[in-house]
Design a protein around this motif. Sequence first.
Motif, mmCIF file in Angstrom:
data_model
loop_
_atom_site.group_PDB
_atom_site.id
_atom_site.type_symbol
_atom_site.label_atom_id
_atom_site.label_comp_id
_atom_site.label_asym_id
_atom_site.label_seq_id
_atom_site.Cartn_x
_atom_site.Cartn_y
_atom_site.Cartn_z
ATOM 1 N N UNK A 1 29.765 35.964 46.365
ATOM 2 C CA UNK A 1 30.677 34.947 45.885
ATOM 3 C C UNK A 1 31.772 35.124 45.206
ATOM 4 N N UNK A 2 31.590 36.089 44.331
ATOM 5 C CA UNK A 2 32.590 36.418 43.434
ATOM 6 C C UNK A 2 33.704 37.185 44.211
ATOM 7 N N UNK A 3 33.406 38.169 45.084
ATOM 8 C CA UNK A 3 34.318 38.705 46.155
ATOM 9 C C UNK A 3 35.167 37.446 46.968
ATOM 10 N N UNK A 4 34.582 36.457 47.308
ATOM 11 C CA UNK A 4 35.121 35.228 47.917
ATOM 12 C C UNK A 4 36.245 34.856 47.119
ATOM 13 N N UNK A 5 35.852 34.713 45.842
ATOM 14 C CA UNK A 5 36.800 34.204 44.824
ATOM 15 C C UNK A 5 37.989 35.016 44.738
ATOM 16 N N UNK A 6 37.798 36.291 44.532
ATOM 17 C CA UNK A 6 38.787 37.231 44.462
ATOM 18 C C UNK A 6 39.685 37.422 45.444
ATOM 19 N N UNK A 7 39.074 37.160 46.637
ATOM 20 C CA UNK A 7 39.942 37.193 47.899
ATOM 21 C C UNK A 7 40.878 35.863 47.810
ATOM 22 N N UNK A 8 40.533 34.901 47.466
ATOM 23 C CA UNK A 8 41.367 33.705 47.363
ATOM 24 C C UNK A 8 42.185 33.843 46.136
ATOM 25 N N UNK A 9 41.650 33.963 44.797
ATOM 26 C CA UNK A 9 42.493 33.999 43.671
ATOM 27 C C UNK A 9 43.510 35.175 43.554
ATOM 28 N N UNK A 10 43.079 36.229 44.110
ATOM 29 C CA UNK A 10 43.664 37.500 43.850
ATOM 30 C C UNK A 10 44.036 38.092 45.216
ATOM 31 N N UNK A 11 44.115 37.303 46.206
ATOM 32 C CA UNK A 11 44.384 37.715 47.645
ATOM 33 C C UNK A 11 45.682 38.564 47.867
ATOM 34 N N UNK A 12 46.654 38.042 46.970
ATOM 35 C CA UNK A 12 47.924 38.945 46.852
ATOM 36 C C UNK A 12 47.734 40.217 46.419
#
Length: 188
Positions: free
Chosen positions: A125-136
């Motif tokens: 779940x956290x990795x998905x959040x990071x992919x979204x919020x820190x995808x850049x």
Amino acid sequence: TITVDGVLREYRLIIPTGYTASTQYKLIFGWHGYSNTVTAFQNGTLVTPLRAAAGTQAIFVLPQGIQTLGLPAGASGASDTLPGWDWRPTGRDVLLFDAIYESVASELCIDLSRVYSFGRSMGAYLSNVLGCARGHLLRAQADEAGAMPDTMRRYICSSETIPVWKNHNQDDMEVPYVYRGVPTFRRW
């Protein structure tokens, strides 16, 4: 250790044998599941083959989750004293990622175009959040038996173009495939 928002946090930094400051290395963040420890995660069936595949080409960062007691509703999958993660895009564990990313990138030779995140279950779940919020900042993200938190449904990701690898058992009773896994596949 690293202090984030006044809290001392722990993580494992695994530097490959033969590290040289003149070689750029991949940076791979790994997030354990709910109630797990970084030690069990490091020696488990997900991290061990990834480290073997990376060989001497990557530096791994494996943070230790802390209790989720006191987090707002929807910020985590549980609210108790067992180790877990804060899924809010501005929450303590996204800030943990930011702090470790900055620290490791300033101290070691990292190829910043090859930074990855992966997780299992609550860590997914956290990795998905990071992919979204820190995808850049990430080249790609992967998850096993996780999903995108409901609180992220309307969140505009910094990048929805990063590659995503997902593995989810259709018989998963803890994180139901149909209700959690499939919507996450669709989101990405």
